[in-house]
Structure formats: structure tokens, C-alpha cells
Design an enzyme around this catalytic site. Structure first.
Site, PDB file in Angstrom:
ATOM      1  N   HIS A  80      42.856 -23.552  36.261  1.00 45.48           N
ATOM      2  CA  HIS A  80      42.514 -22.208  35.777  1.00 45.48           C
ATOM      3  C   HIS A  80      41.120 -21.767  36.217  1.00 45.48           C
ATOM      4  O   HIS A  80      40.546 -20.833  35.650  1.00 45.48           O
ATOM      5  CB  HIS A  80      42.611 -22.159  34.255  1.00 45.48           C
ATOM      6  CG  HIS A  80      41.801 -23.214  33.568  1.00 45.48           C
ATOM      7  ND1 HIS A  80      40.449 -23.096  33.391  1.00 45.48           N
ATOM      8  CD2 HIS A  80      42.151 -24.415  33.036  1.00 45.48           C
ATOM      9  CE1 HIS A  80      39.993 -24.171  32.774  1.00 45.48           C
ATOM     10  NE2 HIS A  80      41.009 -24.990  32.547  1.00 45.48           N
ATOM     11  N   SER A  81      40.561 -22.393  37.238  1.00 47.33           N
ATOM     12  CA  SER A  81      39.184 -22.140  37.670  1.00 47.33           C
ATOM     13  C   SER A  81      38.948 -20.705  38.132  1.00 47.33           C
ATOM     14  O   SER A  81      39.625 -20.205  39.036  1.00 47.33           O
ATOM     15  CB  SER A  81      38.824 -23.098  38.809  1.00 47.33           C
ATOM     16  OG  SER A  81      37.625 -22.723  39.437  1.00 47.33           O
ATOM     17  N   ASN A  82      37.957 -20.048  37.516  1.00 51.72           N
ATOM     18  CA  ASN A  82      37.512 -18.732  37.982  1.00 51.72           C
ATOM     19  C   ASN A  82      36.934 -18.850  39.392  1.00 51.72           C
ATOM     20  O   ASN A  82      37.215 -18.036  40.268  1.00 51.72           O
ATOM     21  CB  ASN A  82      36.419 -18.173  37.060  1.00 51.72           C
ATOM     22  CG  ASN A  82      36.859 -18.039  35.628  1.00 51.72           C
ATOM     23  OD1 ASN A  82      37.906 -17.472  35.352  1.00 51.72           O
ATOM     24  ND2 ASN A  82      36.059 -18.551  34.702  1.00 51.72           N
ATOM     25  N   ALA A  84      37.412 -21.063  41.764  1.00 47.45           N
ATOM     26  CA  ALA A  84      38.376 -21.326  42.832  1.00 47.45           C
ATOM     27  C   ALA A  84      39.105 -20.044  43.224  1.00 47.45           C
ATOM     28  O   ALA A  84      39.246 -19.737  44.421  1.00 47.45           O
ATOM     29  CB  ALA A  84      39.368 -22.403  42.386  1.00 47.45           C
TER      30      ALA A  84
END
Length: 325
Positions: A80-82, A84
Site C-alpha cells: 500500500h506504499s504511497n 511506490a
């Protein structure tokens, strides 16, 4: 933009991804409640994709990548990385391929859903942390080199000396944007690059403002050492001395991504009192820390909070958040 910072940064390649200065807003209702003047720098409105602080770092990281002839960008993070997602999106905008090396459960929610909608290549591994993911990223980079490609690897959160320059630049923006004399600037501290850049920028301008980081995950000697190294290496890039050291406070509630009732309530309060949405992983924890420290009189009378974005993370944690309200 403060001319001193503008001059120092001029030699570094940069791509413009943020077409405006993000606004600074006063929060009257929260300020009355806690007995200090609280302002917010809206870096959730940086303009690309879901916005957020990572865009400032990417202006310099992708500028560096292009200057070195890269044709594919690789970065790492949680599913769920912003960071990335916006890295992949920015790379595509600039005509580069992108590979996101991720860990966690593959659920079509939040940023992972956006990754898929935008056609960004993802590779998900059973890794315990981002340090392990970086090993996979480096292996992919070596494989691409053998194929004749020119990969550029970006570390977790864009936390590198080059990425740190984005928030040195942000200090230059704040310095000419607001006439308020802030006592402290508060920001969520995850990978540490944003806090490092703020600290270095304040050093350059010799500002009597305390940079305060609210740790939202791993806290302790490893984090402080990493932060010190980032500041030192970025200072060497710029050829300046470091005069301002950041302060770190732990409001992680034990681990990265752990959501508590306190965080859920502060998200609701800031939303309903000021109309601004925080996320549960970074800004919710950081703002809770700000309120707690301000009530203890530890941040001074005028406080600037950096809203680092991350709204899409809210949807990943939806069920948990609702259960705590």
C-alpha cells in the site's frame, strides 16, 4: 524561494513535478482547543497522482535518474506504499519504465489498486522489511543491466541524500511564503528523508526553528543513525555545515501501520473541525503527537505541521478505522 537555497540547489538536476507552492493554512479550531497556533503546509496538494511529500523528493531523484541516462526506475515499499505508487506514476509521466518491488498481502485496495489501474509493473515478495526488499531490487537491477537496460534504484521512501534535497527546497519555499515566525515544524518520520531535508534547510538559513519528527514506525538507534547519516551526506552534497539537529518523538504505538483509537479519533477530529483529511499510517499519528506535545508546552506557541499526504492509505485500513470509532 529563498535565494540562498535556490543558489545551492541550482547545480542539481531537477524535473518539475509540482507546478505551484503548496498553501499554508491556519487551523483556528484546533488552535483554540490546544492553546497554540497551529498551521499546516498542504503537501498533500503537490499535484501529481495522490500528492504527498514524496513528490518533492522525486523531483531530484528522477532528475538524477534522467541525467544518468536511466530508462527504468525501481523502488520498494509495502503493497500500500504511497511512495511506490507515485514513483511509478511519475516515472511513466517522464517516459521511463517502472518496477515496484513490494511486500504484503495483495489486495486490490488503496495504492495497490492504483498501481494496477495505471499499469505499473509490480513484483510482490514475502519479505520482512524494506531492507530485504532492497536486495530483491538490486538483483532485478543487475538482471536488467545484463539485458542492456539502465536501471535506477530508489530506496524506501526516497530517503537518500539526493531525495533529501526536495525538503531543503521546501524550507526555501516556506521561508518566503509565510511571515509567521514558527517555533517548530512537525512532520511524520518514517524513512527519515523529509525530516532530514527540513533540518538541513533550517541549518542553511540559520533559522531558530525546531525540526520535530514524529516516528510512525521503527524507532531507536537504527532510525536516529540513519537520520544523522542522511543529513550528513546531503550536507556534503551541498557543501554546507549542519547546525540544526532534529528532535524525534515516538508515537508509533509500537509498530509501523498499527492503528489505534487515538489515531482514528484524531483523523475524525481534524476532518470535522478543519475539513482536512489525515491518513492512519503517517499524518494521523504525527498530528496526534503534535497535539500531545503542544498541550505539554513542548512545541512553542506557533507550530507548522507538514501534511505529507497519503489519503489513499485510509481506504486500505477502512475496516480497522471504523471499528475504532
Amino acid at each position: 524561494m529563498h535565494p540562498k537555497i535556490f543558489a545551492l540547489l541550482a547545480k542539481f538536476p531537477r524535473v518539475e513535478l509540482i507546478p505551484w507552492e503548496t498553501p499554508i493554512q491556519y487551523l483556528p479550531n484546533i488552535s483554540r482547543e490546544i492553546g497554540a497556533d497551529v498551521y499546516i503546509k498542504r503537501d498533500d496538494l503537490t499535484g501529481l497522482g495522490i500528492g504527498g511529500n514524496k513528490i518533492r523528493k522525486l523531483e531530484y531523484l528522477l532528475g538524477d535518474a534522467l541525467s544518468k541516462g536511466a530508462d527504468v526506475v525501481i523502488t520498494v515499499g509495502a503493497v500500500h506504499s504511497n511512495h511506490a505508487f507515485v514513483t511509478g506514476l511519475a516515472a511513466k509521466k517522464l517516459g521511463l519504465d517502472a518496477i515496484l518491488v513490494l511486500r504484503g498481502k495483495e489486495e486490490l485496495k488503496g495504492n495497490y489498486l492504483l498501481d494496477k489501474i495505471m499499469g505499473i509493473e509490480t513484483r510482490v515478495y514475502d519479505a520482512k522489511d524494506s531492507f530485504e526488499l532492497m536486495k530483491y531490487a538490486e538483483e532485478i537491477a543487475e538482471e536488467l543491466k545484463r539485458e542492456g537496460r539502465k536501471p535506477y534504484v530508489i530506496p524506501p521512501g526516497g530517503a537518500s541524500p539526493i531525495g533529501t534535497l526536495g525538503y531543503v527546497r521546501a524550507v526555501g519555499e516556506i521561508a518566503t511564503q509565510s511571515e509567521v515566525k514558527f517555533d517548530s515544524i512537525v512532520v511524520a518520520a518514517g524513512s527519515g528523508g523529509t525530516l532530514a531535508g527540513l533540518s538541513l534547510g533550517l541549518s542553511i538559513l540559520n533559522e531558530d526553528i525546531r525540526p520535530v519528527g514524529i516516528a510512525v514506525g521503527r524507532f531507536g538507534e537504527v532510525m536516529t543513525s540513519k537520520l544523522d547519516n542522511l543529513i550528513k551526506e546531503a550536507a556534503e552534497l551541498l557543501g554546507v555545515k549542519v547546525e540544526v539537529r532534529p528532535e524525534l518523538y515516538d508515537y508509533s504505538f509500537g509498530e509501523y501501520g498499527k492503528i489505534t483509537g487515538e489515531v482514528a479519533q484524531i483523523i475524525r477530529k481534524v476532518g470535522t473541525r478543519e475539513g482536512i483529511i489525515l491518513d492512519p499510517v503517517y499524518t494521523g499519528k504525527a498530528f496526534y503527537g503534535l497535539v500531545d506535545l503542544a498541550r505539554k508546552g513542548e512545541l512553542g506557541e506557533k507550530i507548522l505541521f507538514i501534511h505529507t499526504g497519503g489519503i489513499s492509505g485510509t481506504f486500505h485500513y477502512g475496516d480497522k478505522l471504523l471499528s475504532l470509532l
